[in-house]
Enzyme design. Structure first.
Site, PDB file in Angstrom:
ATOM      1  N   ASN A  50       9.280   4.324   3.324  1.00 24.21           N
ATOM      2  CA  ASN A  50       9.204   3.874   4.721  1.00 24.21           C
ATOM      3  C   ASN A  50      10.550   3.296   5.147  1.00 24.21           C
ATOM      4  O   ASN A  50      11.413   3.009   4.322  1.00 24.21           O
ATOM      5  CB  ASN A  50       8.177   2.746   4.848  1.00 24.21           C
ATOM      6  CG  ASN A  50       6.782   3.199   4.521  1.00 24.21           C
ATOM      7  OD1 ASN A  50       6.430   3.312   3.358  1.00 24.21           O
ATOM      8  ND2 ASN A  50       5.994   3.472   5.520  1.00 24.21           N
ATOM      9  N   ARG A 108       0.828  -1.213   0.000  1.00 27.57           N
ATOM     10  CA  ARG A 108       0.000   0.000   0.000  1.00 27.57           C
ATOM     11  C   ARG A 108       0.865   1.267   0.000  1.00 27.57           C
ATOM     12  O   ARG A 108       1.062   1.896  -1.015  1.00 27.57           O
ATOM     13  CB  ARG A 108      -0.960  -0.021   1.219  1.00 27.57           C
ATOM     14  CG  ARG A 108      -2.097   0.979   1.136  1.00 27.57           C
ATOM     15  CD  ARG A 108      -1.741   2.401   1.464  1.00 27.57           C
ATOM     16  NE  ARG A 108      -1.224   2.587   2.806  1.00 27.57           N
ATOM     17  CZ  ARG A 108      -0.710   3.728   3.247  1.00 27.57           C
ATOM     18  NH1 ARG A 108      -0.664   4.786   2.461  1.00 27.57           N
ATOM     19  NH2 ARG A 108      -0.219   3.832   4.476  1.00 27.57           N
ATOM     20  N   ASP A 109       1.454   1.601   1.138  1.00 26.17           N
ATOM     21  CA  ASP A 109       2.259   2.829   1.209  1.00 26.17           C
ATOM     22  C   ASP A 109       3.414   2.734   0.213  1.00 26.17           C
ATOM     23  O   ASP A 109       3.813   3.718  -0.403  1.00 26.17           O
ATOM     24  CB  ASP A 109       2.802   3.006   2.644  1.00 26.17           C
ATOM     25  CG  ASP A 109       3.109   4.453   2.980  1.00 26.17           C
ATOM     26  OD1 ASP A 109       2.993   5.306   2.093  1.00 26.17           O
ATOM     27  OD2 ASP A 109       3.472   4.728   4.137  1.00 26.17           O
ATOM     28  N   HIS A 114       4.992   4.154  12.586  1.00 28.79           N
ATOM     29  CA  HIS A 114       5.175   4.081  11.141  1.00 28.79           C
ATOM     30  C   HIS A 114       6.122   5.209  10.732  1.00 28.79           C
ATOM     31  O   HIS A 114       5.747   6.380  10.780  1.00 28.79           O
ATOM     32  CB  HIS A 114       3.773   4.244  10.519  1.00 28.79           C
ATOM     33  CG  HIS A 114       3.707   4.429   9.045  1.00 28.79           C
ATOM     34  ND1 HIS A 114       2.996   3.584   8.237  1.00 28.79           N
ATOM     35  CD2 HIS A 114       4.206   5.388   8.215  1.00 28.79           C
ATOM     36  CE1 HIS A 114       3.057   3.997   6.985  1.00 28.79           C
ATOM     37  NE2 HIS A 114       3.785   5.090   6.941  1.00 28.79           N
ATOM     38  N   CYS A 139       4.046   9.228   0.510  1.00 31.33           N
ATOM     39  CA  CYS A 139       2.705   9.782   0.290  1.00 31.33           C
ATOM     40  C   CYS A 139       2.700  10.632  -0.979  1.00 31.33           C
ATOM     41  O   CYS A 139       3.548  11.503  -1.141  1.00 31.33           O
ATOM     42  CB  CYS A 139       2.303  10.637   1.498  1.00 31.33           C
ATOM     43  SG  CYS A 139       0.718  11.455   1.279  1.00 31.33           S
TER      44      CYS A 139
HETATM   45  N1  COA Z   1     -13.572   4.360  -3.503  1.00 29.31           N
HETATM   46  C1  COA Z   1     -13.827   4.537  -4.822  1.00 29.31           C
HETATM   47  N2  COA Z   1     -14.253   5.696  -5.337  1.00 29.31           N
HETATM   48  C2  COA Z   1     -14.422   6.719  -4.492  1.00 29.31           C
HETATM   49  C3  COA Z   1     -14.173   6.599  -3.125  1.00 29.31           C
HETATM   50  C4  COA Z   1     -13.719   5.357  -2.635  1.00 29.31           C
HETATM   51  N3  COA Z   1     -13.436   5.182  -1.356  1.00 29.31           N
HETATM   52  N4  COA Z   1     -14.430   7.775  -2.532  1.00 29.31           N
HETATM   53  C5  COA Z   1     -14.847   8.622  -3.495  1.00 29.31           C
HETATM   54  N5  COA Z   1     -14.832   7.982  -4.683  1.00 29.31           N
HETATM   55  C6  COA Z   1     -15.204   8.546  -5.983  1.00 29.31           C
HETATM   56  C7  COA Z   1     -16.612   9.111  -5.935  1.00 29.31           C
HETATM   57  O1  COA Z   1     -17.548   8.119  -6.247  1.00 29.31           O
HETATM   58  C8  COA Z   1     -16.532  10.197  -6.997  1.00 29.31           C
HETATM   59  O2  COA Z   1     -16.601   9.588  -8.280  1.00 29.31           O
HETATM   60  P1  COA Z   1     -17.511  10.214  -9.436  1.00 29.31           P
HETATM   61  O3  COA Z   1     -16.985  11.605  -9.632  1.00 29.31           O
HETATM   62  O4  COA Z   1     -17.257   9.289 -10.585  1.00 29.31           O
HETATM   63  O5  COA Z   1     -18.893  10.194  -8.890  1.00 29.31           O
HETATM   64  C9  COA Z   1     -15.102  10.726  -6.846  1.00 29.31           C
HETATM   65  O6  COA Z   1     -14.362   9.672  -6.236  1.00 29.31           O
HETATM   66  C10 COA Z   1     -15.016  11.969  -5.987  1.00 29.31           C
HETATM   67  O7  COA Z   1     -15.696  11.751  -4.772  1.00 29.31           O
HETATM   68  P2  COA Z   1     -15.761  12.831  -3.589  1.00 29.31           P
HETATM   69  O8  COA Z   1     -16.535  12.249  -2.476  1.00 29.31           O
HETATM   70  O9  COA Z   1     -16.177  14.156  -4.148  1.00 29.31           O
HETATM   71  O10 COA Z   1     -14.276  12.860  -3.095  1.00 29.31           O
HETATM   72  P3  COA Z   1     -13.108  13.940  -3.273  1.00 29.31           P
HETATM   73  O11 COA Z   1     -12.828  14.196  -4.714  1.00 29.31           O
HETATM   74  O12 COA Z   1     -13.307  15.082  -2.360  1.00 29.31           O
HETATM   75  O13 COA Z   1     -11.897  13.034  -2.686  1.00 29.31           O
HETATM   76  C11 COA Z   1     -11.264  11.239  -1.195  1.00 29.31           C
HETATM   77  C12 COA Z   1     -11.925  12.601  -1.342  1.00 29.31           C
HETATM   78  C13 COA Z   1     -11.077  10.982   0.293  1.00 29.31           C
HETATM   79  C14 COA Z   1     -12.132  10.171  -1.818  1.00 29.31           C
HETATM   80  C15 COA Z   1      -9.889  11.278  -1.918  1.00 29.31           C
HETATM   81  O14 COA Z   1      -9.207  12.431  -1.551  1.00 29.31           O
HETATM   82  C16 COA Z   1      -9.035  10.072  -1.601  1.00 29.31           C
HETATM   83  O15 COA Z   1      -9.330   8.953  -2.025  1.00 29.31           O
HETATM   84  N6  COA Z   1      -7.919  10.286  -0.870  1.00 29.31           N
HETATM   85  C17 COA Z   1      -7.024   9.201  -0.500  1.00 29.31           C
HETATM   86  C18 COA Z   1      -5.676   9.730  -0.308  1.00 29.31           C
HETATM   87  C19 COA Z   1      -4.673   8.643  -0.016  1.00 29.31           C
HETATM   88  O16 COA Z   1      -4.855   7.465  -0.242  1.00 29.31           O
HETATM   89  N7  COA Z   1      -3.549   9.112   0.496  1.00 29.31           N
HETATM   90  C20 COA Z   1      -2.464   8.250   0.796  1.00 29.31           C
HETATM   91  C21 COA Z   1      -2.502   7.741   2.173  1.00 29.31           C
HETATM   92  S1  COA Z   1      -1.588   8.697   3.318  1.00 29.31           S
HETATM   93 ZN    ZN Z   2       3.567   6.361   5.264  1.00 25.35          ZN
END
Ligand code: COA
Ligand code: ZN
Length: 314
Positions: free
Chosen positions: A251, A17-18, A209, A242
């Protein structure tokens, strides 16, 4: 209070993942599975296998369900995945995770960058996620990103980390990871934060972590051991970082960490030569050298024939 180093450490492998999440080129699902198999062969049993996040935000993790499908029926494994919202929670339960990991940053700016919402908004979402998990048998764990410092705000007060931990505890989340997202932890900060959390929220189980961004990742892990922590996260080969911070790096490397544990007489259940094989496989998969050092140098008592080196003569 002083602690003895634990006799056994639980290492969660976060490479799938990370480690892989910010790889620019999509790693085929079969390769992800092959890497996880090699890691399992080395004795690792705890994995953060993927994340059920938006595939637009993190395209590398778009095959989360397929990766999980390869391992979900293995009762000897503990499989977790990162989950940002209710949609991710539902996807992760369907995919067969043992635990979902919700995450928020101790600093507001990184939370805004990482999940596009305020910390308050994140916490509201976790309430919903806890409700979704209720009765499914899936555990909810909590991760605190930027727990030792933030790339946008600088110093993160220990009180902010304690506040997030308390909020998690109030939601019934007691397995909590302190994430050093940008590799700014130092041994004094590790001691300070572990002690503060133990005092303020004694009923939580802390995991650490670290990222080796400034070369002291393992030193911080050692500081954690000295402070009685026995759960750590690390990434094969030192992969990772990240995608939502500038100049992010990997990591602490799992094989370097296991080497240190072995030499300190601390059990991990991992076979170091097999783990080094997995690290070399990780290098082949991403197509470049990774920062892990023990896979290159070999074990401490590796010896060479004398004619393998030049003699210093004038
Ligand atoms: N799984 C799949 N699709 C997802 C989802 C999930 N968990 N969450 C949101 N989506 C999709 C929505 O369905 C939407 O799709 P559409 O436009 O086709 O309808 C789109 O993503 C945007 O959704 P929204 O709720 O408006 O989210 P956002 O654009 O504000 O993004 C997160 C918010 C949290 C979903 C996004 O920032 C994210 O996934 N971040 C993860 C960051 C990460 O992994 N960082 C590394 C770890 S440290
Ligand atoms: Zn990390």
């Amino acid at each position: 209070m002083s602690f003895r180093c634990p006799e056994h450490v639980e290492t969660t492998e976060v490479g799938p993942r990370d480690g892989l999440q910010s790889e620019p080129v999509f790693v085929p699902t079969a390769k992800k599975i092959e890497l996880a198999e090699a890691l399992i062969a080395s004795g690792l049993r705890h994995f953060e296998m993927t994340s059920f996040v938006s595939p637009r935000a993190v395209p590398q993790m778009r095959d989360a369900a397929e990766v999980m499908a390869a391992f979900r029926d293995r009762p000897d494994l503990w499989l977790t995945a990162l989950v940002p919202n209710a949609k991710g929670a539902e996807r992760s339960i369907e995919a067969g995770v043992d635990a979902m990991v919700v995450f928020m940053s101790a600093s507001e700016s990184h939370n805004l960058k990482n999940v596009n919402q305020t910390r308050q908004h994140s916490l509201q979402g976790f309430r919903q996620i806890a409700d979704i998990a209720q009765g499914t048998g899936v555990v909810v764990q909590g991760s605190i990103a930027t727990a030792f410092g933030c790339p946008f705000e600088g110093e993160v007060p220990v009180a902010d980390v304690v506040e997030v931990a308390k909020a998690y505890r109030d939601l019934g989340i007691t397995r909590i990871t302190l994430g050093d997202t940008t590799g700014v932890a130092t041994p004094p900060l590790v001691a300070e934060r572990c002690r503060a959390l133990r005092e303020a929220v004694p009923d939580i189980d802390i995991s650490l972590h670290f990222h080796n961004t400034r070369g002291v990742g393992l030193v911080c892990a050692y500081a954690g051991l000295l402070n009685g922590i026995s759960r750590f996260e690390s990434s094969v080969g030192g992969l990772g970082g990240c995608p939502f911070v500038p100049r992010a790096t990997g990591n602490i490397s799992t094989e370097d960490f296991v080497y240190m544990l072995d030499e300190c007489g601390i059990g991990s259940g991992v076979d170091l030569p097999k783990l080094c094989d997995a690290a070399k496989l990780a290098e082949r998969i991403v197509g470049r050298a990774l920062p892990g050092q023990v896979m290159k140098a070999g074990p401490r008592l590796r010896t060479y024939p004398m004619d393998a080196a030049r003699t210093a003569n004038g």
